[in-house]
Design a protein around this motif. Structure first.
Motif, PDB file in Angstrom:
ATOM      1  N   TYR A   1       0.761  -1.209   0.056  1.00 25.15           N
ATOM      2  CA  TYR A   1      -0.057  -0.061   0.119  1.00 25.15           C
ATOM      3  C   TYR A   1       0.849   1.241   0.100  1.00 25.15           C
ATOM      4  CZ  TYR A   1       0.467   1.530   5.138  1.00 25.15           C
ATOM      5  OH  TYR A   1       0.948   2.018   5.960  1.00 25.15           O
ATOM      6  N   THR A   2       0.364   2.159  -0.353  1.00 29.00           N
ATOM      7  CA  THR A   2       0.987   3.607  -0.275  1.00 29.00           C
ATOM      8  C   THR A   2       0.784   4.317   0.855  1.00 29.00           C
ATOM      9  OG1 THR A   2       1.373   3.397  -2.693  1.00 29.00           O
ATOM     10  CG2 THR A   2       1.861   5.616  -1.852  1.00 29.00           C
ATOM     11  N   PRO A   3       1.367   4.579   1.798  1.00 27.30           N
ATOM     12  CA  PRO A   3       1.009   5.486   2.929  1.00 27.30           C
ATOM     13  C   PRO A   3       0.989   6.898   2.615  1.00 27.30           C
ATOM     14  CG  PRO A   3       3.067   4.142   3.498  1.00 27.30           C
ATOM     15  CD  PRO A   3       2.852   4.055   1.964  1.00 27.30           C
ATOM     16  N   ALA A   4       0.112   7.669   3.315  1.00 19.79           N
ATOM     17  CA  ALA A   4       0.550   9.097   3.192  1.00 19.79           C
ATOM     18  C   ALA A   4       1.218   9.392   4.406  1.00 19.79           C
ATOM     19  CB  ALA A   4      -0.967   9.608   3.497  1.00 19.79           C
ATOM     20  N   TRP A   5       2.187  10.666   4.117  1.00 16.02           N
ATOM     21  CA  TRP A   5       3.118  11.140   4.971  1.00 16.02           C
ATOM     22  C   TRP A   5       2.714  12.553   5.307  1.00 16.02           C
ATOM     23  CZ3 TRP A   5       8.439  13.262   3.054  1.00 16.02           C
ATOM     24  CH2 TRP A   5       9.368  13.608   4.187  1.00 16.02           C
ATOM     25  N   THR A   6       2.214  12.799   6.394  1.00 12.67           N
ATOM     26  CA  THR A   6       1.649  14.240   6.711  1.00 12.67           C
ATOM     27  C   THR A   6       2.300  14.767   7.781  1.00 12.67           C
ATOM     28  OG1 THR A   6      -0.211  13.293   7.966  1.00 12.67           O
ATOM     29  CG2 THR A   6      -0.635  13.527   5.501  1.00 12.67           C
ATOM     30  N   GLY A   7       2.157  16.163   8.118  1.00 12.30           N
ATOM     31  CA  GLY A   7       2.485  16.843   9.240  1.00 12.30           C
ATOM     32  C   GLY A   7       1.564  17.464   9.892  1.00 12.30           C
ATOM     33  N   SER A   8       1.625  17.470  11.147  1.00 12.60           N
ATOM     34  CA  SER A   8       0.693  17.993  12.078  1.00 12.60           C
ATOM     35  C   SER A   8       0.346  19.432  11.684  1.00 12.60           C
ATOM     36  CB  SER A   8       1.036  17.801  13.638  1.00 12.60           C
ATOM     37  OG  SER A   8       2.334  18.645  13.984  1.00 12.60           O
ATOM     38  N   THR A   9       1.215  20.197  11.243  1.00 11.91           N
ATOM     39  CA  THR A   9       0.966  21.806  11.087  1.00 11.91           C
ATOM     40  C   THR A   9       0.864  21.889   9.703  1.00 11.91           C
ATOM     41  OG1 THR A   9       2.271  22.325  12.996  1.00 11.91           O
ATOM     42  CG2 THR A   9       1.836  24.013  11.393  1.00 11.91           C
TER      43      THR A   9
ATOM     44  N   TYR B   1       5.001  17.566  13.911  1.00  5.51           N
ATOM     45  CA  TYR B   1       5.351  16.269  13.779  1.00  5.51           C
ATOM     46  C   TYR B   1       4.854  15.371  12.663  1.00  5.51           C
ATOM     47  CZ  TYR B   1       0.944  15.523  16.512  1.00  5.51           C
ATOM     48  OH  TYR B   1      -0.301  15.559  16.745  1.00  5.51           O
ATOM     49  N   TRP B   2       5.401  14.231  12.349  1.00  2.00           N
ATOM     50  CA  TRP B   2       5.052  13.463  11.036  1.00  2.00           C
ATOM     51  C   TRP B   2       4.209  12.501  11.422  1.00  2.00           C
ATOM     52  CZ3 TRP B   2      10.627  12.538   9.393  1.00  2.00           C
ATOM     53  CH2 TRP B   2      11.293  13.811   8.589  1.00  2.00           C
ATOM     54  N   LEU B   3       3.107  12.174  10.470  1.00  2.00           N
ATOM     55  CA  LEU B   3       2.209  11.049  10.762  1.00  2.00           C
ATOM     56  C   LEU B   3       2.360  10.182   9.547  1.00  2.00           C
ATOM     57  CD1 LEU B   3      -0.617  13.423  11.917  1.00  2.00           C
ATOM     58  CD2 LEU B   3       0.473  11.579  13.208  1.00  2.00           C
ATOM     59  N   LEU B   4       2.281   8.714   9.691  1.00  3.44           N
ATOM     60  CA  LEU B   4       2.272   7.824   8.607  1.00  3.44           C
ATOM     61  C   LEU B   4       0.669   7.129   8.576  1.00  3.44           C
ATOM     62  CD1 LEU B   4       5.552   6.732   8.882  1.00  3.44           C
ATOM     63  CD2 LEU B   4       4.925   8.052   7.052  1.00  3.44           C
TER      64      LEU B   4
END
Length: 168
Positions: free
Chosen positions: A38-46, A85-88
């Motif tokens: 699967y292709t995870p999304a890499w996001t930031g809290s801000t 901070y980063w989220l996956l």
């Protein structure tokens, strides 16, 4: 993700090939089947990072309601790191195990690399969560553009994160 519930047998019931396949073969097939990409999304809290010409890959394995996830991210020369901070993203939403002691229900591991140094972290998934965070081993703060080091847009900067959790 198929979750098969074992059958309740009754006295005198005739065992058929279809029952045996569903109760035994199919259960074993789930356990020995390969991982799913699967292709995870890499996001930031801000604000969100941008992968640019970097790569992110994910794979998962589900047995029953237990899901193990591995995410690998390699920075590219055009990768930007966002803020906060980063989220996956996870392939499935996590369950709520009913624990009242903490928001974090599942903990995993992470390992990151700068051009010269390895960093160790802990992943965390919250109850009912659909993402994992990576926490710095020494300080407990979440990984970000500047934690556990200042990441740079180069293939020598990469990380892998892993967690096993119960699906909803």
């Amino acid at each position: 993700m198929a979750l098969a519930v074992p059958r309740t047998w009754v006295v005198g019931e005739v065992v058929t090939a279809a029952y045996m396949n569903a109760e035994i073969r199919d259960q074993w097939n789930d356990m020995i089947a390969g991982w799913t990409a699967y292709t995870p999304a890499w996001t930031g809290s801000t604000s969100n990072p941008s992968l640019g010409n970097g790569t992110i890959t994910g794979r998962y394995k589900v047995v029953g309601k237990v899901c193990t996830v591995i995410v690998e991210l390699v920075m590219g020369t055009t990768t930007t790191f966002g803020t906060g901070y980063w989220l996956l993203s996870l392939p499935f939403t996590a369950a709520n195990p009913g624990s009242t002691s903490s928001n974090f229900a599942w903990i995993g591991t992470a390992r990151g690399h700068s051009a010269t140094t390895w960093y160790i972290g802990a992943t965390a998934v919250t109850k009912n969560g659909s993402t994992m965070k990576i926490h710095e081993d020494s300080a407990g703060a979440e990984w970000s553009a500047t934690r556990p080091h200042t990441w740079v847009a180069a293939a020598s900067n990469y990380f892998q994160a892993q967690v096993t959790y119960e699906t909803a």
